[in-house]
Scaffold this motif. Structure first.
Motif, short mmCIF file in Angstrom:
data_model
loop_
_atom_site.label_atom_id
_atom_site.label_comp_id
_atom_site.label_asym_id
_atom_site.label_seq_id
_atom_site.Cartn_x
_atom_site.Cartn_y
_atom_site.Cartn_z
N LYS A 86 40.60 9.04 27.95
CA LYS A 86 41.45 10.08 28.55
C LYS A 86 42.14 9.56 29.81
N GLU A 87 41.41 8.79 30.61
CA GLU A 87 42.02 8.25 31.83
C GLU A 87 43.18 7.32 31.51
N ALA A 88 43.15 6.74 30.30
CA ALA A 88 44.26 5.86 29.88
C ALA A 88 45.40 6.69 29.27
N GLY A 89 45.24 8.03 29.33
CA GLY A 89 46.29 8.92 28.82
C GLY A 89 46.27 9.08 27.30
N GLU A 90 45.17 8.69 26.69
CA GLU A 90 45.07 8.79 25.22
C GLU A 90 44.09 9.92 24.86
N VAL A 91 44.11 10.31 23.58
CA VAL A 91 43.20 11.36 23.10
C VAL A 91 42.12 10.70 22.23
N PRO A 92 40.84 10.88 22.60
CA PRO A 92 39.76 10.23 21.81
C PRO A 92 39.45 11.00 20.53
N PHE A 93 40.43 11.13 19.66
CA PHE A 93 40.27 12.02 18.49
C PHE A 93 39.26 11.48 17.47
N VAL A 94 39.02 10.17 17.51
CA VAL A 94 38.03 9.61 16.56
C VAL A 94 36.64 10.21 16.83
#
Ligand SMILES: Cc1cc2nc3c(=O)[nH]c(=O)nc-3n(C[C@H](O)[C@H](O)[C@H](O)COP(=O)(O)O)c2cc1C
Length: 227
Positions: A68-76
């Motif tokens: 999340k801090e990298a601006g991504e969504v951990p959807f896996v």
């Protein structure tokens, strides 16, 4: 013990487990009391009397935060396999720690009953979202004045198959295992019961679950979507 735990293999080197060592006597007692109420029994001496209670955590929280801090969504992490991966890694780490403990003359008891109180225990030890106590482990010095022994295992062919799973073959080994099971229980002054009876009880008694029937709900609240 923790060095041994960290030496275990872990999925994709993602290190998706943690362990919380509960040594604070008051906190350990509170946890023990809560677990006892869930069983229900008056008390669980092997938690109360052990100097340390290790809580093995399937832990996707670091991965979720980093992503999340990298601006991504951990959807896996929304998939069932992610929860299973963290649980497997926690289990492998714990078993390495168990072997290390026994090599040093300590004794351990695994504690699946910790999942009876999955929601409460997460709060009691301040677990972040995307993590859960997979199981506990009481650690201490074995009391040599109490009876103990190695529980018999079934004959190898009950668990070992070659190339193809031979369905139903286990039946050939049940009688021998029942005899060993009975002899062990007699030798330890344990109540009379059969292994098959224990299997059936575990498969048919909601009481046996002691609250774990709500685990999916708790895991969902904690961020595991189990898709
Ligand atoms: C994942 C796991 C959870 C367990 N949970 C409990 C538990 O909640 N309470 C308990 O008294 N023993 C628990 N046990 C201990 C088993 O009953 C024990 O390992 C089994 O009877 C075999 O005996 P041994 O470990 O002495 O060889 C657990 C064991 C495992 C591997």
């Amino acid at each position: 013990m923790i060095a041994a735990a960290q030496s275990a293999s872990n999925s994709s080197a993602l290190n998706q487990w943690s362990v919380v060592a509960v040594t604070d006597a008051e906190l350990k007692q509170q946890i023990s009391d809560k677990v006892a109420r869930s069983v229900p029994v008056a008390r669980i001496p092997w938690i109360e009397e052990a100097p340390a209670l290790l809580l093995w955590v399937g832990d996707l929280s670091r991965g979720a935060e980093i992503t999340k801090e990298a601006g991504e969504v951990p959807f896996v992490f929304d998939y069932l396999d992610s929860m299973l991966m963290a649980s497997i890694d926690a289990s492998l780490a714990a078993q390495n720690a168990a072997v290390a403990a026994e090599s040093m003359g300590l004794g351990i008891v695994y504690l699946g009953v910790m999942r009876n109180i999955a929601r409460d225990i997460a709060e009691m030890i301040n677990l972040p979202p995307h993590s859960f106590v997979t199981f506990g482990m009481a650690v201490g010095r074995p009391d040599t004045s109490r009876t103990s022994g190695i529980r018999p295992r079934p004959a190898q062919p009950m668990v070992l198959h070659h190339n193809q799973y031979e369905q139903g073959r286990y039946r050939d080994y049940l009688d021998d295992y029942e005899n060993a099971y009975k002899a062990f229980r007699n030798s330890q002054n344990m109540s009379t019961k059969t292994w098959v009876g224990a299997v059936i009880e575990s498969a048919t008694s909601i009481d046996y679950m002691g609250g774990r029937e709500q685990l999916r709900e708790t895991l969902t609240e904690r961020g595991f979507k189990l898709k």
